[in-house]
Write an enzyme that holds these catalytic residues in place. Structure first.
Site, short mmCIF file in Angstrom:
data_model
loop_
_atom_site.label_atom_id
_atom_site.label_comp_id
_atom_site.label_asym_id
_atom_site.label_seq_id
_atom_site.Cartn_x
_atom_site.Cartn_y
_atom_site.Cartn_z
N CYS A 150 20.23 30.50 -66.98
CA CYS A 150 20.69 30.09 -68.31
C CYS A 150 20.71 28.57 -68.49
O CYS A 150 21.01 28.09 -69.58
CB CYS A 150 22.08 30.65 -68.57
SG CYS A 150 22.18 32.39 -68.18
N HIS A 165 28.80 25.91 -73.50
CA HIS A 165 28.02 27.02 -72.96
C HIS A 165 28.52 28.30 -73.64
O HIS A 165 27.72 29.13 -74.05
CB HIS A 165 28.16 27.07 -71.45
CG HIS A 165 27.27 28.08 -70.81
ND1 HIS A 165 25.91 28.10 -70.99
CD2 HIS A 165 27.55 29.15 -70.02
CE1 HIS A 165 25.39 29.11 -70.32
NE2 HIS A 165 26.37 29.77 -69.73
N GLU A 221 35.36 27.00 -68.77
CA GLU A 221 34.80 25.87 -69.51
C GLU A 221 35.92 25.09 -70.21
O GLU A 221 35.93 23.85 -70.21
CB GLU A 221 33.77 26.38 -70.54
CG GLU A 221 33.01 25.26 -71.22
CD GLU A 221 31.79 25.77 -71.99
OE1 GLU A 221 31.64 26.99 -72.18
OE2 GLU A 221 30.97 24.91 -72.41
N LYS A 265 26.16 30.17 -79.51
CA LYS A 265 25.70 31.48 -79.02
C LYS A 265 26.27 32.61 -79.87
O LYS A 265 25.72 33.72 -79.88
CB LYS A 265 26.12 31.68 -77.56
CG LYS A 265 25.26 30.92 -76.55
CD LYS A 265 25.56 31.35 -75.12
CE LYS A 265 24.68 30.62 -74.11
NZ LYS A 265 25.10 29.23 -73.88
N HIS A 296 22.64 34.73 -76.61
CA HIS A 296 22.34 34.02 -75.37
C HIS A 296 20.86 34.24 -75.05
O HIS A 296 20.47 35.28 -74.54
CB HIS A 296 23.22 34.53 -74.23
CG HIS A 296 23.19 33.63 -73.03
ND1 HIS A 296 22.17 32.73 -72.79
CD2 HIS A 296 24.07 33.46 -72.01
CE1 HIS A 296 22.41 32.07 -71.67
NE2 HIS A 296 23.56 32.49 -71.18
N PHE A 304 24.12 31.38 -64.15
CA PHE A 304 24.36 32.25 -63.00
C PHE A 304 23.74 31.59 -61.77
O PHE A 304 22.68 30.98 -61.84
CB PHE A 304 23.68 33.60 -63.21
CG PHE A 304 24.53 34.58 -63.99
CD1 PHE A 304 25.82 34.28 -64.38
CD2 PHE A 304 24.02 35.81 -64.33
CE1 PHE A 304 26.59 35.18 -65.08
CE2 PHE A 304 24.77 36.74 -65.03
CZ PHE A 304 26.07 36.42 -65.42
#
Lengths: 80, 404
Positions: B162, B294, B305, B326, B331, B390
């Site tokens: 990502c 994110h 976050e 997002k 995503h 990830f």
């Protein structure tokens, strides 16, 4: 019969008509590069359920080469 | 002194819109592209996504071009073309022939791969299409961008899940700073709505079954999206010499790796990337007004976050606007951070902060100003765009307004 199918597959690949193809035409002049050639062979293999060996691929220069090789492979298949 | 790097062109295609103006209009209207997926096998439990519904590749490409273009490559070339035109650059010119193209992807040509595996494993076919490798390889999109636009400098693909396109942007900036190139086309692309990938995401149990509500009390996970976004990066002197329009300065980058859990975000790793981006840009924390988060909408990401933002920004955290787009474009994995960087660039350029859509009230541990629901007019001198992949791969990009 084989010739008609080869012409049809080539014509479809280069967005042309089968009538515009002749046996004498060099593949290169038809805009068929190596990727194009393997795609055409793949479609013919699929159509006839045969395996076209790599050695055959290396010997293809003009449309007639494909027709002749295919006829030979089909004859071999028929004779078992 | 390091060369300054500016953003001079933007391109994007995603569920929200097929051009940057359409994308920006939808983002700032708070529209969400998340809808029930159509044409998905009933066996797939994931039922929603931000897909490019009705997309027809033959509206963009000739029949002779399509055999080599997986869906993820199609998106990449479409966005790249738009970015190049937006920058006032033309294909196959001396500028493009010297330029770099660095394209991030998390998935690669999955459509091609999965169609092939379906034939082999389920349909008992013994031969596959001869273009399977060049069409499906993860670097295919980079190659197609190069071919279609005549880009002949360094061209390759970057994969960091990502954060792929954030890392691609950073790589392009480093090439310009080093003097290797003057112009770099950077971004990312992905097309993850394939049966196998959906089943794999389903198994991770992080995907929502209704919608994406980042930072909200009732958030239920991420929602997949698809598309591509590309940016033209240019050295300051090159942009000035040709009178290019500059959207923003790509002022700094911060990268870190958690070296920890494969999927759980790590506050230390995120904080480190944020701190490094600020340091690299020479920005004080209190100079930043906006962070494009994110913000996946998972329980784990949003709390981590938020905590990292508090740790790095201290009391200034409460003054920051932090939104997750997002919630609108989904995503898009390898395209996500490039899509979000385009949104961040335009937030600076337009003085308008895109909101977090679908916000229903702050979740536990989520206490920042997430710009809920409605875009907010606000001049922005400096902004960050976050990407935390990830595998613990973190990348933060710092932007500064050109007149700062």
């Amino acid at each position: 019969m084989v010739e008609a199918v080869v012409f049809e597959v080539i014509a479809s690949h280069i967005k042309s008509q089968p009538e515009a193809i002749t046996r004498e035409m060099p593949l290169e002049a038809l805009g068929i590069d190596s990727l194009g050639a393997i795609t055409i062979l793949y479609e013919l293999e699929d159509r006839y359920d045969i395996e076209i060996p790599n050695e055959v691929f290396d010997s293809l220069n003009v449309v007639n080469d494909i027709v002749v090789q295919l006829e030979q492979l089909l004859a071999n298949k028929a004779s078992g | 002194m390091r060369r300054q790097v500016f953003i001079t062109g933007l391109g994007s295609i995603c569920g929200l819109g097929r051009t940057v103006p359409d994308y920006w209009a939808a983002l700032t209207a708070g529209h969400s592209a998340i809808k029930p997926l159509t044409g998905i096998d009933p066996d797939v439990k994931i039922r929603v996504g931000a897909a490019l519904t009705g997309f027809q590749a033959d509206q963009y490409f000739g029949a002779n071009e399509l055999p080599l273009l997986d869906r993820f490559s199609q998106f990449a070339v479409i966005a790249a073309r738009e970015a190049l035109v937006d920058a006032g650059l033309e294909n196959n010119t001396p500028v493009t022939s010297e330029a770099a193209a660095i394209i991030g992807t998390g998935c690669g040509g999955k459509q091609t791969d999965e169609e092939t595996y379906l034939q082999l494993y389920k349909q008992s076919r013994s031969r596959v299409h001869p273009l399977t490798i060049p069409k499906g390889m993860p670097s295919a999109a980079a190659s197609m961008v190069s071919q279609h636009l005549g880009i002949k400098g360094p061209v390759f693909s970057i994969a960091s899940a990502c954060a792929s396109s954030a890392h691609a942007v950073i790589q392009g900036r480093m090439m310009i700073q080093s003097g290797l190139v003057d112009v770099a086309l950077v971004g990312g692309t992905d097309a993850p709505f394939t049966y196998g990938l959906l089943k794999a995401w389903e198994a991770l149990r992080v995907v929502s079954n209704d919608t994406c509500r980042p930072f909200s009390i009732d958030r239920s996970g991420m929602v997949l999206g698809e598309g591509a976004a590309m940016l033209v990066l240019e050295s300051g002197e090159h942009a000035r010499q040709r009178g290019a329009r500059t959207y923003a300065e790509l002022a700094g980058c911060g990268m870190s790796s958690d070296a920890g859990h494969i999927t759980r975000p790590d506050v230390d790793g995120i904080s480190t990337a944020l701190t490094r981006a600020l340091g690299d840009a020479g920005l004080n924390a209190d100079a930043v007004q906006y962070i494009n988060a994110h913000g996946t909408g998972t329980m784990a990401n949003d709390v981590a976050e938020t905590e990292a933002v508090h740790r790095v920004f201290g009391a200034h955290a409460q003054s920051l606007m932090v939104s997750s787009t997002k919630s609108m474009h989904g995503h898009a994995l390898g395209a996500a951070s490039a899509l979000e960087l385009v949104a961040t660039v335009l937030a600076i350029d337009k003085g308008l902060v895109p909101p977090t859509a679908n916000f229903t009230g702050p979740g536990e541990g989520c206490d920042l100003d997430y710009v809920p629901g409605t875009a907010r007019e606000h001049g922005i001198e400096a902004a960050l765009s976050n990407a935390f992949a990830f595998g613990g791969l973190n990348a933060v990009i710092a932007l500064r307004a050109c007149d700062s």
